[in-house]
Each structure stands twice: as C-alpha cells, then as structure tokens.
Scaffold this motif. Structure first.
Motif, PDB file in Angstrom:
ATOM      1  N   LEU A  62       0.845  -1.195   0.000  1.00 19.17           N
ATOM      2  CA  LEU A  62       0.000   0.000   0.000  1.00 19.17           C
ATOM      3  C   LEU A  62       0.878   1.241   0.000  1.00 19.17           C
ATOM      4  CD1 LEU A  62      -3.075   0.730   0.257  1.00 19.17           C
ATOM      5  CD2 LEU A  62      -2.657   0.981   2.706  1.00 19.17           C
ATOM      6  N   THR A  63       0.564   2.226  -0.849  1.00 19.00           N
ATOM      7  CA  THR A  63       1.334   3.468  -0.869  1.00 19.00           C
ATOM      8  C   THR A  63       0.480   4.609  -1.406  1.00 19.00           C
ATOM      9  OG1 THR A  63       3.461   4.448  -1.473  1.00 19.00           O
ATOM     10  CG2 THR A  63       2.329   3.188  -3.183  1.00 19.00           C
ATOM     11  N   LEU A  64       1.050   5.813  -1.395  1.00 21.93           N
ATOM     12  CA  LEU A  64       0.328   7.018  -1.810  1.00 21.93           C
ATOM     13  C   LEU A  64       0.669   7.376  -3.249  1.00 21.93           C
ATOM     14  CD1 LEU A  64      -1.582   9.140  -0.477  1.00 21.93           C
ATOM     15  CD2 LEU A  64       0.467  10.485   0.035  1.00 21.93           C
ATOM     16  N   LEU A  65      -0.361   7.680  -4.047  1.00 17.34           N
ATOM     17  CA  LEU A  65      -0.176   8.107  -5.440  1.00 17.34           C
ATOM     18  C   LEU A  65       0.021   9.622  -5.455  1.00 17.34           C
ATOM     19  CD1 LEU A  65      -0.239   7.677  -8.512  1.00 17.34           C
ATOM     20  CD2 LEU A  65      -2.721   7.726  -8.399  1.00 17.34           C
ATOM     21  N   ARG A  66       1.266  10.049  -5.673  1.00 10.00           N
ATOM     22  CA  ARG A  66       1.613  11.472  -5.616  1.00 10.00           C
ATOM     23  C   ARG A  66       1.207  12.236  -6.871  1.00 10.00           C
ATOM     24  NH1 ARG A  66       2.354  13.091  -0.550  1.00 10.00           N
ATOM     25  NH2 ARG A  66       3.958  11.960   0.594  1.00 10.00           N
ATOM     26  N   GLY A  67       1.267  11.567  -8.012  1.00  5.04           N
ATOM     27  CA  GLY A  67       0.950  12.245  -9.265  1.00  5.04           C
ATOM     28  C   GLY A  67       0.950  11.268 -10.423  1.00  5.04           C
ATOM     29  N   ILE A  68       0.523  11.743 -11.602  1.00  3.17           N
ATOM     30  CA  ILE A  68       0.516  10.912 -12.814  1.00  3.17           C
ATOM     31  C   ILE A  68       1.178  11.702 -13.942  1.00  3.17           C
ATOM     32  CG2 ILE A  68      -0.891   9.701 -14.526  1.00  3.17           C
ATOM     33  CD1 ILE A  68      -3.046   9.321 -12.373  1.00  3.17           C
ATOM     34  N   GLU A  69       2.200  11.098 -14.535  1.00  2.00           N
ATOM     35  CA  GLU A  69       2.871  11.690 -15.690  1.00  2.00           C
ATOM     36  C   GLU A  69       2.738  10.723 -16.861  1.00  2.00           C
ATOM     37  OE1 GLU A  69       6.854  12.469 -14.440  1.00  2.00           O
ATOM     38  OE2 GLU A  69       6.232  13.717 -12.730  1.00  2.00           O
ATOM     39  N   VAL A  70       3.306  11.072 -18.010  1.00  2.00           N
ATOM     40  CA  VAL A  70       3.258  10.151 -19.150  1.00  2.00           C
ATOM     41  C   VAL A  70       4.657   9.895 -19.692  1.00  2.00           C
ATOM     42  CG1 VAL A  70       0.906  10.785 -19.855  1.00  2.00           C
ATOM     43  CG2 VAL A  70       2.871  11.956 -20.877  1.00  2.00           C
ATOM     44  N   GLN A  71       4.852   8.698 -20.246  1.00  2.00           N
ATOM     45  CA  GLN A  71       6.079   8.353 -20.961  1.00  2.00           C
ATOM     46  C   GLN A  71       5.717   8.107 -22.418  1.00  2.00           C
ATOM     47  OE1 GLN A  71       7.664   4.950 -18.868  1.00  2.00           O
ATOM     48  NE2 GLN A  71       8.811   6.212 -17.434  1.00  2.00           N
ATOM     49  N   VAL A  72       6.599   8.529 -23.327  1.00  2.00           N
ATOM     50  CA  VAL A  72       6.362   8.350 -24.761  1.00  2.00           C
ATOM     51  C   VAL A  72       7.204   7.187 -25.251  1.00  2.00           C
ATOM     52  CG1 VAL A  72       6.353   9.455 -27.031  1.00  2.00           C
ATOM     53  CG2 VAL A  72       5.954  10.827 -24.962  1.00  2.00           C
ATOM     54  N   THR A  79       1.986   6.575 -22.340  1.00  2.00           N
ATOM     55  CA  THR A  79       1.586   5.671 -21.254  1.00  2.00           C
ATOM     56  C   THR A  79       1.586   6.424 -19.935  1.00  2.00           C
ATOM     57  OG1 THR A  79       2.610   3.808 -22.414  1.00  2.00           O
ATOM     58  CG2 THR A  79       2.142   3.515 -20.064  1.00  2.00           C
ATOM     59  N   PRO A  80       0.422   6.465 -19.245  1.00  2.00           N
ATOM     60  CA  PRO A  80       0.385   7.120 -17.935  1.00  2.00           C
ATOM     61  C   PRO A  80       1.201   6.327 -16.922  1.00  2.00           C
ATOM     62  CG  PRO A  80      -1.834   6.737 -18.807  1.00  2.00           C
ATOM     63  CD  PRO A  80      -0.894   5.951 -19.644  1.00  2.00           C
ATOM     64  N   VAL A  81       2.011   7.055 -16.143  1.00  2.00           N
ATOM     65  CA  VAL A  81       2.862   6.431 -15.124  1.00  2.00           C
ATOM     66  C   VAL A  81       2.559   7.065 -13.767  1.00  2.00           C
ATOM     67  CG1 VAL A  81       5.241   6.032 -14.364  1.00  2.00           C
ATOM     68  CG2 VAL A  81       4.690   5.980 -16.803  1.00  2.00           C
ATOM     69  N   ALA A 166      -7.489   2.446 -27.534  1.00  2.00           N
ATOM     70  CA  ALA A 166      -7.283   2.654 -26.097  1.00  2.00           C
ATOM     71  C   ALA A 166      -6.107   3.592 -25.840  1.00  2.00           C
ATOM     72  CB  ALA A 166      -7.028   1.316 -25.405  1.00  2.00           C
ATOM     73  N   VAL A 167      -5.204   3.690 -26.831  1.00  2.00           N
ATOM     74  CA  VAL A 167      -3.930   4.392 -26.635  1.00  2.00           C
ATOM     75  C   VAL A 167      -3.948   5.751 -27.329  1.00  2.00           C
ATOM     76  CG1 VAL A 167      -1.445   4.277 -27.095  1.00  2.00           C
ATOM     77  CG2 VAL A 167      -2.673   2.222 -26.402  1.00  2.00           C
ATOM     78  N   ALA A 168      -3.425   6.782 -26.639  1.00  2.00           N
ATOM     79  CA  ALA A 168      -3.214   8.100 -27.240  1.00  2.00           C
ATOM     80  C   ALA A 168      -1.811   8.130 -27.830  1.00  2.00           C
ATOM     81  CB  ALA A 168      -3.370   9.186 -26.186  1.00  2.00           C
ATOM     82  N   LEU A 169      -1.675   8.761 -29.001  1.00  2.00           N
ATOM     83  CA  LEU A 169      -0.395   8.729 -29.732  1.00  2.00           C
ATOM     84  C   LEU A 169       0.130  10.117 -30.033  1.00  2.00           C
ATOM     85  CD1 LEU A 169      -1.325   5.994 -32.376  1.00  2.00           C
ATOM     86  CD2 LEU A 169       0.269   5.697 -30.481  1.00  2.00           C
ATOM     87  N   CYS A 170       1.450  10.266 -29.869  1.00  2.00           N
ATOM     88  CA  CYS A 170       2.152  11.456 -30.337  1.00  2.00           C
ATOM     89  C   CYS A 170       2.299  11.322 -31.853  1.00  2.00           C
ATOM     90  CB  CYS A 170       3.524  11.559 -29.683  1.00  2.00           C
ATOM     91  SG  CYS A 170       4.679  12.660 -30.544  1.00  2.00           S
TER      92      CYS A 170
END
Length: 219
Positions: A62-72, A79-81, A166-170
């Motif tokens: 169990l842990t805290l979700l501090r934020g969500i970023e994306v990797q290309v 991809t949300p990370v 399902a996926v967003a693309l650059c």
C-alpha cells in the motif's frame, strides 16, 4: 513428496517461508525425480514435460499516489505512469508504476492523492492494482490524458486518440526525440540488427546531441 496433496502441502509450506528466504522466489517447480520417467516424458519444444511451475500470487503493498505523468514509447504511445511514495514490494523499492492507458485509469477509478495497492506483475513490472476508496479524502482530482497532454510533453506534436483506440499517440514520429530513442534501441537490439555497444546511454547521447536522427545515421 507424492501425489497432488503432497505437492500442494509443499507449496503452502514454502509460501509460509517465502518472506524469510535469503533470496526472492516467484513459485515452486515440481519435477519427476526418476531419470527413466523424464526420458519417457520428454520435452515440448524447450520445456520439459516432467517439470511444472506452480507460481505464487504477486506480492502487494500500500502506498500514496503522488501524481501521474506520461512516458512516450517507440510507437508514439503515451503511457500514464504513477509517481508513488516509495514502497518496498516484491524485493525492490518501487517509485513508479504503469497505469497502462486512460481506459484503465477510468475503470479502476484511480485519482491523484489516492492510497493505492501496488504489485509487481509477474514479479517484474510494477502496476497499480486499485485505489483504497475507504481512505479517499474528499473529491480528489481525476487524470484526463488528452486534456492535460493535448501535445506531446517531449516534442510538442499533437496527441491523438482514435475512436476505437485505447492508446493516445504522439504524431511526431521520428521528429520526436522520445520515439527516436526507442526506435534506435529497437533497431539496434539483439532481435533486430544486433549492434554491439548501442545501449540506452549511447542512444541518449547521440539523440540529445542531434548526431543521429534516423537509424541510417548509425552507419
């Protein structure tokens, strides 16, 4: 041991010892211990018919979700990370975990600031399993990929998501440094051109210095 009951009893016994072992395991392998029977049973391609793996469930924390970023990635997929409060799970300290895509985030109803359950899928890739809704305080912010990233965070090209995708693309292609790096690593990899010495660090340097813009430039 003998028979199915003996095997399952042994599996439970090792599960109870798992946390105290001086090494990490993800299961138990049962083997037929008669060489003559092993020869008779033989192999399926590279796998022996006389050995069977019985895995354990992935370890969770169990842990805290501090934020969500994306990797290309190489194909341009964003991809949300999840950026996590560091937590020890499955033998390693995890600070990032994949959230796969927007549909997965919506389905799991994961929000920034949630307490979340994290596991290492297949004891390798960390992933967010689910939020602990009972610990949610107030109306936490939701993540909306296309609203927050209408353009690629790396190259500022437009980000698109097909109607049934399902996926967003650059849309930057090899103009995008993130896609270029991943494409070069894929091209030089063991299962492609197998170019010795072309790894993460070198590709990073070649792309950042604008020395290599396409795989041809490697030559």
């Amino acid at each position: 041991v003998r028979g199915a009951t003996g095997l399952s009893d042994f599996h439970r016994h090792i599960a109870a010892l798992r946390d105290r072992l001086p090494f990490d395991i993800d299961g138990v392998v049962y083997k037929v211990n008669a060489l003559a029977l092993q020869r008779e049973l033989g192999f399926v391609t590279r796998e022996p018919r006389w050995a069977v793996a019985h895995k354990y469930p992935a370890q969770e924390a169990l842990t805290l979700l501090r934020g969500i970023e994306v990797q290309v990635g190489r194909t341009g997929a964003l991809t949300p990370v999840a950026r996590l409060e560091p937590v020890f799970v499955g033998g390693v300290t995890v600070t990032n975990a994949t959230l796969h895509n927007q549909d997965e985030i919506d389905r799991k109803d994961v929000r920034i600031g949630d307490w979340v359950i994290v596991r290492r899928a297949g004891d390798v890739i960390p992933e967010v399993v689910a939020p602990v809704v009972e610990r949610r305080q107030g109306e936490l912010p939701r993540f909306r990929l296309l609203e927050q990233y209408p353009t690629c965070p790396v190259c500022r090209s437009h980000v698109v998501r097909g109607v049934d995708e399902a996926v967003a693309l650059c849309t930057g292609g090899l103009f995008c440094p993130a896609q270029r790096k991943q494409a070069l690593l894929h091209f030089a990899g063991r299962r492609a051109m197998d170019i010795e010495g072309v790894g993460d660090k070198l590709v990073e340097q070649l792309v950042d210095a604008a020395v290599v813009k396409t795989p041809v430039d490697l030559y």
